[in-house]
Write an enzyme that holds these catalytic residues in place. Structure first.
Site, PDB file in Angstrom:
ATOM      1  CE  LYS A 108      40.013 -20.026   0.874  1.00  0.00           C
ATOM      2  NZ  LYS A 108      39.141 -21.209   0.705  1.00  0.00           N
TER       3      LYS A 108
HETATM    4  N1  GLU Z   1      38.458 -23.488   3.534  1.00  0.00           N
HETATM    5  C1  GLU Z   1      37.438 -24.416   3.179  1.00  0.00           C
HETATM    6  C2  GLU Z   1      37.062 -24.277   1.722  1.00  0.00           C
HETATM    7  O1  GLU Z   1      37.829 -23.822   0.927  1.00  0.00           O
HETATM    8  C3  GLU Z   1      36.238 -24.348   4.110  1.00  0.00           C
HETATM    9  C4  GLU Z   1      35.524 -23.026   4.164  1.00  0.00           C
HETATM   10  C5  GLU Z   1      34.472 -22.962   5.242  1.00  0.00           C
HETATM   11  O2  GLU Z   1      34.242 -23.950   5.905  1.00  0.00           O
HETATM   12  O3  GLU Z   1      33.910 -21.874   5.401  1.00  0.00           O
HETATM   13  O4  GLU Z   1      36.010 -24.697   1.295  1.00  0.00           O
END
Ligand code: GLU
Length: 419
Positions: A108
């Site tokens: 993240k």
């Molecule tokens: N931000 C989204 C999540 O928390 C998508 C992450 C992604 O598609 O890599 O799952």
């Protein structure tokens, strides 16, 4: 130096991990490794603002685990972003991709900034400089960012372009959630919200309820909340309440969701929409509904309001909206909580499809994307439901246990390097 592990979300995720590990009798050598990210980075991001002064923002990327494949996870722009929150969210991504059986790890990123206070030019400069700083650590085979709160397809287009400029040729596979014209996937924008509703529908079947006869309340009317509301409406359920930062709306006969989405596209907030009673965000959470979908921030269902939650099913569209204490309490009251790592998995599933399409240079039609997303998320639901029934545990514990069991297998097979 900021603390990596002391934030409430990180602690919460670790509590869930420890509990799941005890259920599956996880190898302690695996658990000790899984409780720490592989690496965590802090970046200074200087940006020339429109008044020509330079402001330095703080950015983060936590690469939690790559045992199952390249790191994967969104980039968040929010004024409260901090290292520990990003680390907690990176851990959640690791458990999400594992639970969904995707060949991806977890990561993240985030920047501590209120994106609403930036002009388009400032946002672009911030994104391009952050991507440049991230450059050595990301890539289609290394780490693949995506949108999250406060970022969108345009942000991903700037990231893709910046990374590609520096490589000298187009690199669509470096990020997912891009616009379709530059290698994005059809169906990515709606995927998280639609996944929430596929899962809500299956949860109703599990509880011998009909989704089309249900009342639904949705907290958060951003990308996830809007698409969730839209699909719930299309399936015939009554969406009786929604909310965003401006407050909430209630109509016992059901809100006209297509009209509300049009209104929000113009006005940016739900406030002022005609034909609805005004309620607060807290009141929305406490409504007597069949399905409650918190699709905004983490920690909104907690020890202070858990006793007032009356929904029969809670589907976690956001990451970490229910604290462990509240989740345990509600599970004991027979509330079915479909946890974030399952309920909001539609987004990363279609991100995975987008990455596959980019790497192969072969693009799918919308039917193929939607069919495969639904199949993938419902298979994961069924794995969790089977585990929950066999082991007599709640869904949240079951989801985490299924995920950790898969990670444990992979980690033991790969072994520890050097020994
Ligand atoms: N931000 C989204 C999540 O928390 C998508 C992450 C992604 O598609 O890599 O799952």
């Amino acid at each position: 130096m900021e603390s990596l592990t002391s934030g409430p979300l990180y602690k919460n995720v670790m509590e869930s991990l420890d509990h799941a590990a005890s259920i599956i009798n996880c190898d302690p050598n695996v658990l000790v490794r899984l409780r720490q990210p592989r690496r965590a980075m802090i970046f200074s991001i200087p940006v020339r603002m429109d008044d020509y002064k330079v402001k330095v923002f703080t950015g983060y990327r936590v690469q939690y685990s790559s045992s199952l494949g390249p790191f994967k996870g969104g980039i968040r722009y929010h004024q409260d972003v901090n290292l520990s929150e990003v680390a907690g969210l990176a851990a959640l991504m690791t458990f999400k991709t594992s639970l969904l059986n995707l060949p991806l790890g977890g990561a993240k990123g985030g920047v501590r900034v209120n994106p609403g206070e930036l002009s388009r030019t400032e946002k672009q400069s911030l994104t391009r400089r952050f991507t440049t700083e991230l450059g050595p650590f990301i890539g289609p085979q290394e780490d693949i960012p995506a949108p999250d709160m406060g970022t969108d397809a345009q942000t991903m287009a700037w990231m893709m372009d910046t990374y590609s400029q520096q490589k000298g040729f187009a690199q669509p596979g470096v990020v997912t959630g891009k616009p379709v014209d530059i290698g994005g996937s059809l169906g990515r924008v709606s995927s998280t919200g639609h996944g929430v509703i596929h899962v809500a529908d299956r949860a109703c079947q599990f509880r011998k309820m009909e989704f089309k006869d249900c009342t639904v309340a949705i907290q958060g009317f951003g990308n996830v909340g809007q698409h969730a509301a839209d699909l719930a409406y299309q399936k015939g359920a009554k969406v009786i309440a929604v909310s965003d930062v401006s407050g909430g709306l209630f109509n016992g006969d059901g809100l006209d969701i297509p009209e509300l989405i049009k209104y929000v596209n113009e006005q940016k907030v739900v406030k002022g929409f005609p034909g609805a009673q005004v309620i607060s965000n807290d009141e929305l959470l406490e409504l007597e509904v069949d399905v409650l979908a918190p699709c905004a921030l983490d920690g909104v269902i907690n020890e202070h309001n858990m006793k007032d939650i009356k929904a029969k099913i809670v589907v976690e569209g956001a990451n970490g909206p229910t604290t462990k204490k509240a989740a345990d309490y509600l599970a004991a009251q027979n509330t079915l909580i479909v946890p974030d790592i399952l309920a909001n998995g539609g987004g990363v599933i279609v991100s995975y499809f987008e990455w596959v399409q980019d790497v192969q240079n072969y693009y799918w039609d919308i039917e193929q994307v939607e069919h495969n997303m639904k199949k993938t998320i419902l298979k994961a639901f069924d794995r969790v439901a089977t585990f929950a029934e066999e082991e007599k545990v709640d869904f949240r514990s079951a989801a985490m246990a299924v995920s950790v069991r898969h990670l444990e297998k992979a980690m033991l097979l790969r072994g520890l390097y050097p020994r």
